[in-house]
Motif scaffolding. Structure first.
Motif, PDB file in Angstrom:
ATOM      1  N   PRO A   1      -1.641 -17.500 -12.162  1.00  0.00           N
ATOM      2  CA  PRO A   1      -1.721 -17.651 -13.669  1.00  0.00           C
ATOM      3  C   PRO A   1      -2.883 -18.513 -14.236  1.00  0.00           C
ATOM      4  O   PRO A   1      -3.552 -19.408 -13.531  1.00  0.00           O
ATOM      5  N   VAL A   2      -3.512 -17.925 -15.297  1.00  0.00           N
ATOM      6  CA  VAL A   2      -4.703 -18.529 -15.695  1.00  0.00           C
ATOM      7  C   VAL A   2      -4.338 -18.895 -17.228  1.00  0.00           C
ATOM      8  O   VAL A   2      -3.619 -18.011 -17.858  1.00  0.00           O
ATOM      9  N   THR A   3      -5.089 -19.621 -17.842  1.00  0.00           N
ATOM     10  CA  THR A   3      -5.306 -20.241 -19.126  1.00  0.00           C
ATOM     11  C   THR A   3      -6.583 -20.473 -19.757  1.00  0.00           C
ATOM     12  O   THR A   3      -7.456 -20.740 -18.861  1.00  0.00           O
TER      13      THR A   3
ATOM     14  N   VAL B   1      -4.412 -24.498 -14.077  1.00  0.00           N
ATOM     15  CA  VAL B   1      -3.000 -24.970 -14.068  1.00  0.00           C
ATOM     16  C   VAL B   1      -2.308 -25.299 -12.914  1.00  0.00           C
ATOM     17  O   VAL B   1      -2.655 -24.954 -11.661  1.00  0.00           O
ATOM     18  N   GLN B   2      -1.406 -26.470 -13.049  1.00  0.00           N
ATOM     19  CA  GLN B   2      -0.770 -26.878 -11.747  1.00  0.00           C
ATOM     20  C   GLN B   2       0.799 -26.189 -12.075  1.00  0.00           C
ATOM     21  O   GLN B   2       1.269 -26.411 -13.130  1.00  0.00           O
ATOM     22  N   HIS B   3       1.247 -25.817 -10.899  1.00  0.00           N
ATOM     23  CA  HIS B   3       2.769 -25.530 -11.000  1.00  0.00           C
ATOM     24  C   HIS B   3       3.610 -26.245  -9.917  1.00  0.00           C
ATOM     25  O   HIS B   3       2.980 -25.783  -8.613  1.00  0.00           O
TER      26      HIS B   3
ATOM     27  N   GLY C   1      -6.019 -23.408  -8.201  1.00  0.00           N
ATOM     28  CA  GLY C   1      -7.519 -23.291  -7.779  1.00  0.00           C
ATOM     29  C   GLY C   1      -8.481 -22.264  -8.591  1.00  0.00           C
ATOM     30  O   GLY C   1      -9.489 -22.002  -7.871  1.00  0.00           O
ATOM     31  N   VAL C   2      -7.962 -21.704  -9.551  1.00  0.00           N
ATOM     32  CA  VAL C   2      -8.590 -21.086 -10.552  1.00  0.00           C
ATOM     33  C   VAL C   2      -8.813 -21.501 -11.885  1.00  0.00           C
ATOM     34  O   VAL C   2      -7.394 -21.690 -12.624  1.00  0.00           O
ATOM     35  N   TYR C   3      -9.870 -21.554 -12.430  1.00  0.00           N
ATOM     36  CA  TYR C   3     -10.028 -21.934 -13.756  1.00  0.00           C
ATOM     37  C   TYR C   3     -10.211 -20.553 -14.416  1.00  0.00           C
ATOM     38  O   TYR C   3     -10.622 -19.566 -14.193  1.00  0.00           O
TER      39      TYR C   3
END
Length: 404
Positions: free
Chosen positions: A283-285, A356-358, A364-366
């Motif tokens: 997931p990215v934002t 994002v943290q879940h 690990g991805v911006y």
């Protein structure tokens, strides 16, 4: 003050005459109240009589007890909600003129004694119509929300529907089977297509209800995940593609990001379904489209990223494009303010990317970076600005006035 209610339902007679059957059912209710005060309005009402009526008659009585003896008292008689007669003492009235009779009521109108009592007995006679038999089953067990199959065992003969009562002779019923989890006793009658109702049978009802699974609002799965990779959240769980899907997902179904529904089955009873958001891939934002490439109204204005359901934190990486310095800000919500930086400049571009943290784990991805701009410094003289000619000049002496 003390009230006593008694209910009696009696099958008086059943006889064959050629091909015609005659059946009379008597309903009785007696209500008594102990009161030293003048008491009007004491009443007894019988509702929900059998709808198969060839003839209807009723016995009425109203009495007071005082000085060691019972005496007759006056009363009004209501049928189907309307006043039809006023009497005193024992009286029998043919109610066939008012068929179909749905309710019969006696209301005491005279003075009271130490003890007051009213009573009504209604006899409903049916000729030529055979009511269905009383339900034979004494107990029934089913899952909450899935009673239809189990209840078929209560129907017999020409019965087509059931009525659920709380006692053997009282009025008021439900046509909906009990759904609350647990065990309870009901009195059940069946009704045929003509509306003829059977006698009631006592039935113990056991309803089993399985709780919904306790789950997190969202989960992440790798790209290319199959339904067999869905998390194990409950006993004998079933995953569905929608809230109303007729069948569960097959293990080989290829998943895409979206909302799925999971249930659990315990002792043969399936629970209601719980919605779960499944992310497939990372997931990215990013900063919202409404703010990306715009100038903030103030230095303290919130910079907001698109919300990720189930995210437990957001990490914002902020790069000052004027000097290249990079800072990170971690926020429990999907926004932050540049005022949280150690230093901030007016009229400057900042590049912002978001991770994002879940469930405590960073992806690990911006996501895609986005530029936002701080406003220019306000140099317009105002009520609190230093005015010319003092501004920018040397004071003539140490005690010179500075005007604003």
């Amino acid at each position: 003050m003390k009230k006593i209610f008694t209910h009696v339902l009696l099958l008086i007679a059943a006889a064959w005459s050629g091909f015609s059957q005659t059946q009379t059912i008597a309903y009785n209710q007696t209500v008594g109240i102990e009161s030293w005060n003048y008491h009007l309005g004491l009443q007894s009402t019988i509702n929900y009589l059998s709808v198969c009526q060839t003839a209807v008659e009723a016995d009425f009585t109203s009495q007071n007890y005082g000085n060691g003896q019972w005496t007759d008292a006056p009363y009004d008689v209501y049928v189907n909600g309307g006043l039809i007669a006023s009497h005193e003492g024992n009286h029998t009235i043919d109610l066939s003129l008012y068929m179909p009779v749905s309710s019969v009521q006696i209301v005491k109108t005279g003075p009271s004694g130490n003890w007051n009592q009213v009573s009504v007995t209604v006899r409903v006679t049916t000729t030529g119509t055979t009511p269905p038999p009383a339900p034979a089953a004494t107990s029934v067990t089913y899952c909450a929300g899935d009673a239809s199959a189990a209840l078929q065992g209560l129907l017999s003969g020409d019965g087509v529907s059931l009525r659920w009562y709380l006692d053997e002779n009282g009025s008021g019923y439900s046509t909906v089977a009990p759904s609350a989890s647990g065990s309870a006793t009901y009195w059940v009658a069946q009704v045929n297509v003509s509306g003829c109702e059977s006698k009631r049978s006592q039935v113990n009802v056991n309803v089993s209800a399985t709780p919904q699974p306790s789950v997190e609002p969202s989960y992440f799965l790798p790209e290319g995940a199959l339904a067999s990779s869905l998390p194990q959240l409950a006993q004998n769980q079933k995953w569905y593609a929608s809230a109303n899907a007729a069948t569960p997902l097959t293990p080989s179904a290829l998943l895409q990001t979206g909302t799925f529904y999971v249930s659990q089955t315990i002792d043969g009873c399936e629970s209601a379904r719980t919605a779960v958001l499944i992310y497939v891939g990372t997931p990215v934002t990013q900063v919202t489209a409404a703010q990306c490439g715009t100038t903030l109204g103030t230095l303290g204005q919130l910079v907001t990223a698109d919300n990720v359901p189930g995210a437990t934190a957001y990490r914002f990486r902020i790069t000052n494009l004027a000097n290249g310095s990079v800072r990170t800000i971690v926020s429990a919500s999907n926004n932050f303010t540049l005022m949280n930086l150690p230093a901030i400049s007016y009229n400057t571009a900042y590049k912002v990317a978001v991770e994002v943290q879940h469930q405590g784990q960073w992806t690990g991805v911006y996501g895609p970076a986005c530029d936002v701009f701080t406003p220019a410094a306000d140099t317009t003289p105002g009520p609190s600005s230093i005015t010319s000619p003092v501004c920018g000049n040397a004071l003539q002496h140490i005690s010179a006035l500075i005007s604003t």
